[in-house]
Scaffold this motif. Structure first.
Motif: not given
Length: 226
Positions: A172-192
């Motif tokens: 925002s213009a006053d620097g008090t708030q921000a909006t972030a749009k993005y993608e995430s990928a959480a890779a889950i592993s079990m016993e390697g």
């Protein structure tokens, strides 16, 4: 049908990365005069090792007198003082997001809960099943999900490794708030061994709370792949 506890762990692990972002950030100046951002007070942040002091010459009294000064590491008044964040910038927001990945992958649900804004609200849409499931609520609800996820992953011997992509950060213009749009990928592993990846599309709102960057709103749409 996929394993339900595994899906829950993957789903909330993905969401945990978001909420963990709401952590205290300090603006510091390192020994090279560069501005850095850290989740620890500046005096606790890692510093480059001071240069080795030259040995004093025994026959030169003047050299002996100056030796203690040479051995003292260079210090800066700015590097010893933690400064609250007074204005959000894309760099500040990205630093928070990146640090959140580490906290989420370490399953630090207590730290995550402590760092959530008091008025945080979230909505998570899970496309693991049809019709999709929707989770929503406030700070207490997400803290409970984070704890459940961490315990399920611990009991199942699961690990997560999260990547963030396609960041679009608007402040925002006053620097008090921000909006972030993005993608995430959480890779889950079990016993390697890789089990699955939870991919999410996110839109999140961060705000300043007395010099601290905290999350105000979290929206994520997630689906398992692999």
């Amino acid at each position: 049908m996929r394993n339900a506890p595994l899906l829950l762990a993957a789903l909330v692990a993905a969401l945990s990365t978001t909420t963990a972002s709401a952590q205290h950030m300090f603006k510091c100046t390192n020994d090279k005069g560069q501005t850095t951002y850290s989740d620890r007070a500046c005096e606790q942040a890692p510093r480059p090792a001071p240069p080795a002091a030259r040995p004093a010459v025994a026959t030169a009294p003047a050299a002996r007198a100056s030796a203690p000064a040479a051995a003292a590491p260079a210090t800066s008044s700015n590097s010893a003082k933690a400064e609250p964040i007074t204005k959000l910038t894309p760099a500040v927001v990205e630093a928070v997001l990146q640090r959140a990945v580490d906290l989420g992958d370490r399953k630090d649900y207590r730290g995550q809960c402590a760092l959530a804004a008091p008025d945080l609200n979230f909505k998570l849409t899970d496309h693991s099943n049809s019709p999709p499931s929707v989770y929503s609520g406030g700070r207490g609800d997400i803290c409970a999900l984070q704890q459940q996820s961490a315990q399920a992953m611990q009991a199942g011997g699961l690990r997560s490794s999260t990547r963030l992509n396609k960041m679009d950060i608007r402040v925002s213009a006053d620097g008090t708030q921000a909006t972030a749009k993005y993608e995430s990928a959480a890779a889950i592993s079990m016993e390697g061994q890789h089990a699955l990846t939870m991919q999410c599309t996110r839109e999140e709102v961060l705000g300043l709370y007395s010099g601290t960057v905290l999350y105000k709103r979290v929206t994520a749409v997630c689906r398992p792949v692999g």
